[in-house]
Scaffold this active site. Structure first.
Site, PDB file in Angstrom:
ATOM      1  N   LYS A  22     -24.345  -8.760  76.115  1.00 62.22           N
ATOM      2  CA  LYS A  22     -24.564  -8.643  74.659  1.00 62.22           C
ATOM      3  C   LYS A  22     -25.746  -7.754  74.261  1.00 62.22           C
ATOM      4  O   LYS A  22     -26.236  -7.813  73.146  1.00 62.22           O
ATOM      5  CB  LYS A  22     -24.727 -10.016  73.967  1.00 62.22           C
ATOM      6  CG  LYS A  22     -23.713 -11.058  74.304  1.00 62.22           C
ATOM      7  CD  LYS A  22     -22.334 -10.568  74.604  1.00 62.22           C
ATOM      8  CE  LYS A  22     -21.589 -10.025  73.425  1.00 62.22           C
ATOM      9  NZ  LYS A  22     -20.306  -9.406  73.909  1.00 62.22           N
ATOM     10  N   THR A  25     -23.686  -3.196  76.236  1.00 61.58           N
ATOM     11  CA  THR A  25     -22.876  -2.690  77.348  1.00 61.58           C
ATOM     12  C   THR A  25     -21.768  -1.753  76.858  1.00 61.58           C
ATOM     13  O   THR A  25     -21.566  -0.672  77.420  1.00 61.58           O
ATOM     14  CB  THR A  25     -22.212  -3.880  78.089  1.00 61.58           C
ATOM     15  OG1 THR A  25     -23.147  -4.955  78.160  1.00 61.58           O
ATOM     16  CG2 THR A  25     -21.731  -3.493  79.448  1.00 61.58           C
ATOM     17  N   THR A  26     -21.071  -2.185  75.817  1.00 64.64           N
ATOM     18  CA  THR A  26     -19.934  -1.415  75.313  1.00 64.64           C
ATOM     19  C   THR A  26     -20.390  -0.028  74.863  1.00 64.64           C
ATOM     20  O   THR A  26     -19.768   0.995  75.180  1.00 64.64           O
ATOM     21  CB  THR A  26     -19.318  -2.167  74.106  1.00 64.64           C
ATOM     22  OG1 THR A  26     -19.060  -3.513  74.511  1.00 64.64           O
ATOM     23  CG2 THR A  26     -18.058  -1.514  73.611  1.00 64.64           C
ATOM     24  N   HIS A  86     -23.799  -6.497  85.229  1.00 68.26           N
ATOM     25  CA  HIS A  86     -24.781  -7.408  84.614  1.00 68.26           C
ATOM     26  C   HIS A  86     -25.725  -7.974  85.679  1.00 68.26           C
ATOM     27  O   HIS A  86     -26.535  -8.848  85.392  1.00 68.26           O
ATOM     28  CB  HIS A  86     -24.081  -8.589  83.943  1.00 68.26           C
ATOM     29  CG  HIS A  86     -23.313  -8.246  82.709  1.00 68.26           C
ATOM     30  ND1 HIS A  86     -23.732  -7.313  81.796  1.00 68.26           N
ATOM     31  CD2 HIS A  86     -22.150  -8.744  82.210  1.00 68.26           C
ATOM     32  CE1 HIS A  86     -22.848  -7.240  80.808  1.00 68.26           C
ATOM     33  NE2 HIS A  86     -21.882  -8.100  81.035  1.00 68.26           N
ATOM     34  N   ARG A 108     -32.402  -5.502  74.930  1.00 72.21           N
ATOM     35  CA  ARG A 108     -32.351  -5.711  73.486  1.00 72.21           C
ATOM     36  C   ARG A 108     -33.330  -6.800  73.119  1.00 72.21           C
ATOM     37  O   ARG A 108     -33.614  -7.691  73.945  1.00 72.21           O
ATOM     38  CB  ARG A 108     -30.921  -6.141  73.149  1.00 72.21           C
ATOM     39  CG  ARG A 108     -30.592  -6.167  71.705  1.00 72.21           C
ATOM     40  CD  ARG A 108     -29.126  -6.536  71.479  1.00 72.21           C
ATOM     41  NE  ARG A 108     -28.789  -6.315  70.087  1.00 72.21           N
ATOM     42  CZ  ARG A 108     -27.642  -6.622  69.525  1.00 72.21           C
ATOM     43  NH1 ARG A 108     -26.680  -7.152  70.254  1.00 72.21           N
ATOM     44  NH2 ARG A 108     -27.432  -6.409  68.242  1.00 72.21           N
ATOM     45  N   SER A 116     -26.218 -12.695  69.287  1.00 70.36           N
ATOM     46  CA  SER A 116     -24.963 -12.032  69.651  1.00 70.36           C
ATOM     47  C   SER A 116     -24.202 -12.864  70.684  1.00 70.36           C
ATOM     48  O   SER A 116     -22.990 -13.057  70.570  1.00 70.36           O
ATOM     49  CB  SER A 116     -25.280 -10.638  70.207  1.00 70.36           C
ATOM     50  OG  SER A 116     -24.094  -9.957  70.520  1.00 70.36           O
ATOM     51  N   TYR A 175     -31.995  -1.128  73.014  1.00 70.92           N
ATOM     52  CA  TYR A 175     -30.918  -0.991  72.016  1.00 70.92           C
ATOM     53  C   TYR A 175     -31.484  -0.488  70.693  1.00 70.92           C
ATOM     54  O   TYR A 175     -30.931   0.416  70.061  1.00 70.92           O
ATOM     55  CB  TYR A 175     -30.258  -2.362  71.835  1.00 70.92           C
ATOM     56  CG  TYR A 175     -29.117  -2.442  70.850  1.00 70.92           C
ATOM     57  CD1 TYR A 175     -27.794  -2.374  71.284  1.00 70.92           C
ATOM     58  CD2 TYR A 175     -29.347  -2.631  69.487  1.00 70.92           C
ATOM     59  CE1 TYR A 175     -26.738  -2.476  70.389  1.00 70.92           C
ATOM     60  CE2 TYR A 175     -28.302  -2.731  68.583  1.00 70.92           C
ATOM     61  CZ  TYR A 175     -26.997  -2.657  69.036  1.00 70.92           C
ATOM     62  OH  TYR A 175     -25.957  -2.766  68.138  1.00 70.92           O
ATOM     63  N   ARG A 243     -19.096  -6.905  66.731  1.00 69.10           N
ATOM     64  CA  ARG A 243     -19.369  -7.886  65.678  1.00 69.10           C
ATOM     65  C   ARG A 243     -20.030  -7.144  64.519  1.00 69.10           C
ATOM     66  O   ARG A 243     -19.378  -6.669  63.617  1.00 69.10           O
ATOM     67  CB  ARG A 243     -20.232  -9.035  66.226  1.00 69.10           C
ATOM     68  CG  ARG A 243     -20.327 -10.229  65.284  1.00 69.10           C
ATOM     69  CD  ARG A 243     -21.212 -11.317  65.867  1.00 69.10           C
ATOM     70  NE  ARG A 243     -22.573 -10.876  66.063  1.00 69.10           N
ATOM     71  CZ  ARG A 243     -23.563 -11.043  65.181  1.00 69.10           C
ATOM     72  NH1 ARG A 243     -23.332 -11.676  64.057  1.00 69.10           N
ATOM     73  NH2 ARG A 243     -24.790 -10.597  65.427  1.00 69.10           N
ATOM     74  N   LYS A 244     -21.373  -6.993  64.559  1.00 70.63           N
ATOM     75  CA  LYS A 244     -22.062  -6.276  63.482  1.00 70.63           C
ATOM     76  C   LYS A 244     -22.678  -4.970  63.964  1.00 70.63           C
ATOM     77  O   LYS A 244     -22.822  -4.025  63.203  1.00 70.63           O
ATOM     78  CB  LYS A 244     -23.182  -7.150  62.926  1.00 70.63           C
ATOM     79  CG  LYS A 244     -22.719  -8.218  61.962  1.00 70.63           C
ATOM     80  CD  LYS A 244     -23.938  -8.794  61.260  1.00 70.63           C
ATOM     81  CE  LYS A 244     -23.538  -9.639  60.066  1.00 70.63           C
ATOM     82  NZ  LYS A 244     -24.724 -10.244  59.427  1.00 70.63           N
TER      83      LYS A 244
HETATM   84  P1  A3P Z   1     -23.764  -7.968  67.721  1.00 71.97           P
HETATM   85  O1  A3P Z   1     -23.146  -9.247  68.161  1.00 71.97           O
HETATM   86  O2  A3P Z   1     -25.211  -8.116  67.383  1.00 71.97           O
HETATM   87  O3  A3P Z   1     -23.012  -7.277  66.650  1.00 71.97           O
HETATM   88  P2  A3P Z   1     -22.086  -5.962  74.780  1.00 71.97           P
HETATM   89  O4  A3P Z   1     -21.349  -4.678  74.585  1.00 71.97           O
HETATM   90  O5  A3P Z   1     -23.176  -5.881  75.804  1.00 71.97           O
HETATM   91  O6  A3P Z   1     -21.145  -7.096  74.976  1.00 71.97           O
HETATM   92  O7  A3P Z   1     -22.877  -6.224  73.429  1.00 71.97           O
HETATM   93  C1  A3P Z   1     -22.203  -6.527  72.244  1.00 71.97           C
HETATM   94  C2  A3P Z   1     -23.117  -6.196  71.088  1.00 71.97           C
HETATM   95  O8  A3P Z   1     -23.166  -4.760  70.927  1.00 71.97           O
HETATM   96  C3  A3P Z   1     -22.582  -6.743  69.783  1.00 71.97           C
HETATM   97  O9  A3P Z   1     -23.740  -6.957  68.981  1.00 71.97           O
HETATM   98  C4  A3P Z   1     -21.727  -5.580  69.304  1.00 71.97           C
HETATM   99  O10 A3P Z   1     -21.441  -5.633  67.931  1.00 71.97           O
HETATM  100  C5  A3P Z   1     -22.634  -4.416  69.658  1.00 71.97           C
HETATM  101  N1  A3P Z   1     -21.909  -3.142  69.787  1.00 71.97           N
HETATM  102  C6  A3P Z   1     -20.673  -2.923  70.286  1.00 71.97           C
HETATM  103  N2  A3P Z   1     -20.362  -1.629  70.228  1.00 71.97           N
HETATM  104  C7  A3P Z   1     -21.424  -0.996  69.693  1.00 71.97           C
HETATM  105  C8  A3P Z   1     -21.683   0.378  69.352  1.00 71.97           C
HETATM  106  N3  A3P Z   1     -20.785   1.321  69.566  1.00 71.97           N
HETATM  107  N4  A3P Z   1     -22.884   0.663  68.798  1.00 71.97           N
HETATM  108  C9  A3P Z   1     -23.804  -0.304  68.576  1.00 71.97           C
HETATM  109  N5  A3P Z   1     -23.605  -1.606  68.853  1.00 71.97           N
HETATM  110  C10 A3P Z   1     -22.424  -1.952  69.408  1.00 71.97           C
END
Ligand code: A3P
Length: 278
Positions: A22, A25-26, A86, A108, A116, A175, A243-244
């Site tokens: 969270k 990663t994405t 991870h 982060r 998150s 982040y 999510r956000k």
């Molecule tokens: P929030 O829950 O605060 O919105 P991971 O990819 O490590 O699982 O982390 C997920 C978090 O990264 C979530 O945060 C998600 O909304 C956010 N996220 C996903 N894609 C993103 C992007 N392209 N740019 C910025 N934040 C992103």
């Protein structure tokens, strides 16, 4: 872990994208995939990020090694391999940490990482028809370091120390910084990977194209990232990775007491390390 130690053969060109869950990663997967493959695809047209979630383009290292019970799939990937993980830095075997392969780590603010994670766990629990986890309960687990990948702060510190000792091996990012100055950090990641943008690429606006392609707004609105795939219902679904995508959403969820507790743990753990979060 034993499989990684005994069978995984690191290559000097391997790039491992590391995160606590969270922490971005994405986004990190999308950005580095786009940086590395920028000459292979058209940013407006046939880019794989339009039709695949970043997790299907950058494989989850420990997940793949465990799933098949062997490393053969990872061995079959062409170089340079872009993988994500991870695992704490300390759990990587010497063969990886002493080879010339590189790590890009994103951490982060723990308050946002926790919020998150709490939302994410409850989405998964809802799908499995389990009752939601109260935030107070999840908070205690987080503060006590109960997590698949070890305590949040130890994870961050492991990579922080490695980046101080070996800045050419570990690029340590936050982040919040990447969010504030995405273009600058895209250039930084490309330089770290020995793939700096040429003057020509700068003139063509390639950095901005990568930033826009990988933005939360763009990725989260693509069909591939909105659809729930019933065929893989036991797995995390693409929409659950979005999510956000904001900095500071913790203010909407944490009580004053929780904020103070988390700030205090962070201060204690990071004291004297040179590391802090705004
Ligand atoms: P929030 O829950 O605060 O919105 P991971 O990819 O490590 O699982 O982390 C997920 C978090 O990264 C979530 O945060 C998600 O909304 C956010 N996220 C996903 N894609 C993103 C992007 N392209 N740019 C910025 N934040 C992103």
């Amino acid at each position: 872990m034993m499989l990684i130690h005994d069978h995984f053969k690191p290559r000097p060109t391997d790039i491992i994208l590391s995160t606590s869950p969270k922490c971005g990663t994405t986004w990190l997967r999308a950005l580095n995939f786009a940086i590395l493959n920028r000459n292979s695809y058209d940013f407006d047209n046939n880019h794989p990020l339009f039709s695949s979630n970043p997790r299907d383009l950058v494989l989850f290292f420990e997940g793949y090694i465990q799933e098949g019970g062997s490393t053969s799939f990872i061995e079959s990937l062409p170089s340079p391999r872009l993988l994500s993980s991870h695992l704490p830095f300390s759990l990587f075997p010497n063969s990886i940490t002493s080879s010339s392969c590189r790590f890009v780590y994103v951490c982060r603010n723990p308050k946002d990482a926790f919020v998150s994670m709490w939302h994410f766990m409850n989405k998964l629990r809802g799908r499995m028809e389990l009752p939601p986890l109260a935030i107070e309960h999840a908070f205690d687990l987080f503060c006590n370091g109960v997590s698949l990948n070890g305590p949040f702060w130890d994870h961050v510190l492991g990579y922080w120390k490695a980046s101080l000792e070996s800045p050419n091996k570990v690029l340590f990012l936050k982040y919040e910084d990447v969010k504030r100055e995405t273009s600058a950090y895209v250039r930084k990641m490309a330089e770290f990977l020995d793939l700096p943008f040429s003057a020509d690429e700068e003139n063509q606006g390639i950095v901005e194209k990568i930033v826009n392609l990988c933005s939360f707004e763009n990725l989260s609105n693509l069909d591939v990232n909105k659809v729930v795939n019933k065929a893989i219902f036991h797995k995390i679904q693409n929409p659950e990775f979005f999510r956000k995508g904001q900095v500071g959403d913790w203010v909407n969820h944490l009580t004053l007491e929780m904020t103070e507790i988390l700030d205090q743990i962070t201060q204690e753990k990071f004291q004297g390390t040179g590391l802090s979060f705004d």
